[in-house]
Design an enzyme around this catalytic site. Structure first.
Site, PDB file in Angstrom:
ATOM      1  N   CYS A   1      35.850  32.659  48.197  1.00 23.97           N
ATOM      2  CA  CYS A   1      35.520  32.730  46.748  1.00 23.97           C
ATOM      3  C   CYS A   1      35.898  31.274  46.084  1.00 23.97           C
ATOM      4  O   CYS A   1      35.149  30.811  45.506  1.00 23.97           O
ATOM      5  CB  CYS A   1      36.337  33.703  45.904  1.00 23.97           C
ATOM      6  SG  CYS A   1      36.081  35.278  46.492  1.00 23.97           S
ATOM      7  N   ASP A   2      37.168  30.639  46.914  1.00 24.94           N
ATOM      8  CA  ASP A   2      37.142  29.278  46.410  1.00 24.94           C
ATOM      9  C   ASP A   2      36.129  28.464  46.686  1.00 24.94           C
ATOM     10  O   ASP A   2      35.596  27.739  45.900  1.00 24.94           O
ATOM     11  CB  ASP A   2      38.530  29.058  47.019  1.00 24.94           C
ATOM     12  CG  ASP A   2      38.986  27.609  46.847  1.00 24.94           C
ATOM     13  OD1 ASP A   2      38.127  26.637  47.471  1.00 24.94           O
ATOM     14  OD2 ASP A   2      39.968  27.227  46.391  1.00 24.94           O
TER      15      ASP A   2
END
Length: 164
Positions: A58-59
């Site tokens: 997600c980062d």
């Protein structure tokens, strides 16, 4: 069928398809104000959906779209997760993310259910990408079969560039 770390999960809501009118939704911005599809009307929207901003994929996904957003004309990049707005704001500040708008669907899963990405068992959103044109038509959709995998960044970016 969608999987999370190899296990089947149930997605709530109806999945959207290319050519559909984009469903409206209500999510929260980092200042707790409501944001809807209607409030972003008039530009192309690339909607990046992530389970939690504080995880590795997600980062990376949010960083990649933040980088690309600076190069896109008339495209708003929205990142939607169920993280609290305060956590999203902290994460963006700590990581220099300023070209995407992070939005929280924690309150009632409005986005998740409207786009068929709310994971019933985990109360998270399944990784997915949507491009919605300035007339609210869905022009690109990617639902990841395994939530922990990366999306097709190039295809989503190209779809955003060519949407009107």
């Amino acid at each position: 069928m969608t999987k999370f770390k190899g296990n089947d999960v149930t997605l709530l809501g109806n999945q959207v398809k290319v050519g559909d009118k984009a469903p409206n939704f209500t999510v929260l911005a980092n200042d707790l104000s409501e944001v809807t599809l209607d409030s972003t009307k008039g530009s192309v929207r690339l909607i990046s959906v992530v389970p939690s901003i504080d995880t590795g994929v997600c980062d990376a996904q949010t960083r990649r779209f933040n980088e690309e957003a600076a190069k896109l004309d008339n495209v708003k990049v929205l990142t939607v997760s169920v993280d609290l707005p305060f956590a999203q704001k902290r994460w963006c500040g700590a990581n220099g993310i300023d070209n995407v708008q992070t939005l929280s669907d924690h309150r009632d899963l409005s986005f998740g259910e409207a786009y068929g990405v709310a994971i019933q068992e985990l109360r998270l959103l399944a990784r997915s990408i949507f491009v919605v044109d300035s007339n609210d038509n869905v022009t690109y959709v990617e639902y990841l079969p395994e939530v922990t995998e990366h999306p097709n960044y190039e295809a989503a970016i190209e779809a955003a560039k060519t949407a009107k």
